[in-house]
Design a protein around this motif. Sequence first.
Motif, mmCIF file in Angstrom:
data_model
loop_
_atom_site.group_PDB
_atom_site.id
_atom_site.type_symbol
_atom_site.label_atom_id
_atom_site.label_comp_id
_atom_site.label_asym_id
_atom_site.label_seq_id
_atom_site.Cartn_x
_atom_site.Cartn_y
_atom_site.Cartn_z
ATOM 1 N N ASN A 1 28.355 42.135 -63.466
ATOM 2 C CA ASN A 1 28.268 43.403 -62.748
ATOM 3 C C ASN A 1 26.828 43.877 -62.512
ATOM 4 N N ASP A 2 25.876 42.937 -62.525
ATOM 5 C CA ASP A 2 24.501 43.315 -62.221
ATOM 6 C C ASP A 2 24.278 43.432 -60.716
ATOM 7 N N GLY A 3 25.272 43.021 -59.902
ATOM 8 C CA GLY A 3 25.155 43.133 -58.458
ATOM 9 C C GLY A 3 24.490 41.949 -57.795
ATOM 10 N N VAL A 4 24.068 40.958 -58.581
ATOM 11 C CA VAL A 4 23.452 39.752 -58.023
ATOM 12 C C VAL A 4 24.507 38.645 -58.003
ATOM 13 N N PRO A 5 24.867 38.115 -56.841
ATOM 14 C CA PRO A 5 25.947 37.124 -56.774
ATOM 15 C C PRO A 5 25.612 35.831 -57.520
ATOM 16 N N GLU A 6 26.623 35.282 -58.190
ATOM 17 C CA GLU A 6 26.540 33.927 -58.708
ATOM 18 C C GLU A 6 27.374 33.029 -57.791
ATOM 19 N N ALA A 7 27.237 31.723 -57.951
ATOM 20 C CA ALA A 7 27.952 30.791 -57.084
ATOM 21 C C ALA A 7 28.616 29.702 -57.914
ATOM 22 N N LEU A 8 29.924 29.533 -57.705
ATOM 23 C CA LEU A 8 30.690 28.451 -58.310
ATOM 24 C C LEU A 8 30.958 27.391 -57.255
ATOM 25 N N GLN A 9 31.029 26.125 -57.694
ATOM 26 C CA GLN A 9 31.303 25.057 -56.744
ATOM 27 C C GLN A 9 32.259 24.040 -57.355
ATOM 28 N N ALA A 10 33.293 23.677 -56.602
ATOM 29 C CA ALA A 10 34.215 22.618 -57.010
ATOM 30 C C ALA A 10 33.741 21.322 -56.363
ATOM 31 N N THR A 11 33.496 20.289 -57.167
ATOM 32 C CA THR A 11 32.838 19.095 -56.648
ATOM 33 C C THR A 11 33.698 17.840 -56.646
ATOM 34 N N GLY A 12 34.824 17.825 -57.341
ATOM 35 C CA GLY A 12 35.565 16.575 -57.504
ATOM 36 C C GLY A 12 36.574 16.311 -56.412
ATOM 37 N N PHE A 13 37.072 15.066 -56.348
ATOM 38 C CA PHE A 13 38.078 14.695 -55.366
ATOM 39 C C PHE A 13 39.013 13.622 -55.932
ATOM 40 N N HIS A 185 35.090 43.849 -55.037
ATOM 41 C CA HIS A 185 34.475 44.121 -56.330
ATOM 42 C C HIS A 185 32.962 44.105 -56.156
ATOM 43 N N PHE A 186 32.303 45.166 -56.617
ATOM 44 C CA PHE A 186 30.853 45.279 -56.508
ATOM 45 C C PHE A 186 30.258 45.573 -57.880
ATOM 46 N N GLY A 187 29.303 44.779 -58.313
ATOM 47 C CA GLY A 187 28.565 45.097 -59.521
ATOM 48 C C GLY A 187 27.537 46.182 -59.234
ATOM 49 N N LEU A 188 27.470 47.192 -60.080
ATOM 50 C CA LEU A 188 26.599 48.344 -59.837
ATOM 51 C C LEU A 188 25.405 48.403 -60.770
ATOM 52 N N GLY A 189 25.222 47.376 -61.613
ATOM 53 C CA GLY A 189 24.085 47.390 -62.521
ATOM 54 C C GLY A 189 24.157 48.558 -63.476
ATOM 55 N N SER A 190 23.042 49.250 -63.626
ATOM 56 C CA SER A 190 22.947 50.360 -64.585
ATOM 57 C C SER A 190 23.349 51.706 -63.999
#
Length: 241
Positions: A1-13, A185-190
């Motif tokens: 919820n710091d408001g900075v996006p993280e990124a997930l990636q699915a890599t397998g097949f 959903h938005f992270g609002l930090g402090s």
Amino acid sequence: NDGVPEALQATGFLKGDTDRWPELQELATGNDELLKIAGVWPRFKEGDDLSGHYTNPFYVRAADGRYYDIAADIGLGVEQVGRGIATADVDADGDLDFVFANQWEPSFFYRNEAAPKNTFLGLYLRHPVSPRSEVLVQPGSPNKDNLSSPAVGATVRFVRPDGMPMVGQVDGGNGHSGVRSPELHFGLGSTDAMQALAIEISYRDRDGQIGMLNLSLKPGWHTVLLPSPGGKPNGPREEAR
């Protein structure tokens, strides 16, 4: 919820011992007239491999502005044939959880149990089944008595007290084989939990009419039943003939 996006990636097949990416890449760059003939596609079988031994990365932005993969540091650095990712606040505690959907292997649910040191804003933007002339804002998730559906395409904009602009759109997910819940959903930090935020919502109602709303909302989950600029207030809908 710091408001900075993280990124997930699915890599397998496909998990195996023989790398078959050259064959698949040759197919992908082939002529369209050939590509549409399934009989000429490569025939993958047991033992073939397409990124089956990779780990799914989890990218986080550091102080230098670059993104780094920290999957191994948070327990995600294991081989998975990841084909899709779903994100949602499953337990309604204000932070996002996720699922890795794996191909021909067990899938896994990851529950976010981070310490709640930051605040958040969560919005269920909904179209009521019966058009209404006024907006209705309720705390928490949608009331079962209020029949409604997600307002796909609705966009939210606001500026956090620290000056960071925030933008989100209800789309249910926009990646290949990925999905996210239709809530925003938005992270609002402090940001203080009692700090009201000036929210701008733009959308189209069920009849395609453009609507605009300006609301003042405090952090937390809210359900917003959107008014219908093109519909008849609180009356039965007329079917097109």
